[in-house]
Design a protein around this motif. Sequence first.
Motif, PDB file in Angstrom:
ATOM      1  N   GLU A   8       0.830  -1.213   0.000  1.00  0.00           N
ATOM      2  CA  GLU A   8       0.000   0.000   0.000  1.00  0.00           C
ATOM      3  C   GLU A   8       0.861   1.258   0.000  1.00  0.00           C
ATOM      4  OE1 GLU A   8      -2.468  -0.289   3.469  1.00  0.00           O
ATOM      5  OE2 GLU A   8      -3.556  -2.039   2.699  1.00  0.00           O
ATOM      6  N   ASP A   9       1.884   1.279   0.841  1.00  0.00           N
ATOM      7  CA  ASP A   9       2.707   2.480   0.943  1.00  0.00           C
ATOM      8  C   ASP A   9       3.577   2.706  -0.280  1.00  0.00           C
ATOM      9  OD1 ASP A   9       2.876   4.391   3.402  1.00  0.00           O
ATOM     10  OD2 ASP A   9       2.176   2.471   4.166  1.00  0.00           O
ATOM     11  N   VAL A  10       4.078   1.654  -0.875  1.00  0.00           N
ATOM     12  CA  VAL A  10       4.859   1.820  -2.103  1.00  0.00           C
ATOM     13  C   VAL A  10       3.943   2.308  -3.232  1.00  0.00           C
ATOM     14  CG1 VAL A  10       6.221   0.618  -3.864  1.00  0.00           C
ATOM     15  CG2 VAL A  10       6.659   0.193  -1.444  1.00  0.00           C
ATOM     16  N   ALA A  11       2.747   1.745  -3.339  1.00  0.00           N
ATOM     17  CA  ALA A  11       1.796   2.209  -4.352  1.00  0.00           C
ATOM     18  C   ALA A  11       1.438   3.681  -4.123  1.00  0.00           C
ATOM     19  CB  ALA A  11       0.543   1.340  -4.331  1.00  0.00           C
ATOM     20  N   ARG A  12       1.282   4.067  -2.869  1.00  0.00           N
ATOM     21  CA  ARG A  12       0.961   5.469  -2.548  1.00  0.00           C
ATOM     22  C   ARG A  12       2.117   6.380  -2.943  1.00  0.00           C
ATOM     23  NH1 ARG A  12       1.268   8.539   2.561  1.00  0.00           N
ATOM     24  NH2 ARG A  12       1.949   6.615   3.524  1.00  0.00           N
TER      25      ARG A  12
END
Length: 128
Positions: free
Chosen positions: A119-123
């Motif tokens: 989730e954080d890498v995609a964000r």
Amino acid sequence: LIENGEILRLSNEVVKPFYLEKSRLALDWVHEEFGDRFQWRVHRSEGALFLWLWFPQLPINSRELYERLKKRDVLVVSGHYFFFGLGDEEPWKHCDECIRVTYTLDEATVRRALGIIGEDVARAWAEG
């Protein structure tokens, strides 16, 4: 255990298969959680108790990713700590695109953490 060699049998027949399975599961979850949402690679796991996750062209550095993940109760190790001595005249971007993640915790925790990392890498990619 050392004197009679039993430690070698236990290492090869119990410990090694246990952690090989944990590594295999973690790799399966990385594939499920990351998919094709962003660029990523996993360095070959050769017996260590962690995975090296590489995010080529990550728009933030691995230290920033660490800080974001820490706020979500996911602890990783920023890759920049492992590339010392290269000199500052020509920084190697790869140093800031990797994190180290253990897979030795219980399965639910590892799977949840990998989901949060995804989730954080995609964000980070969405924020550009």
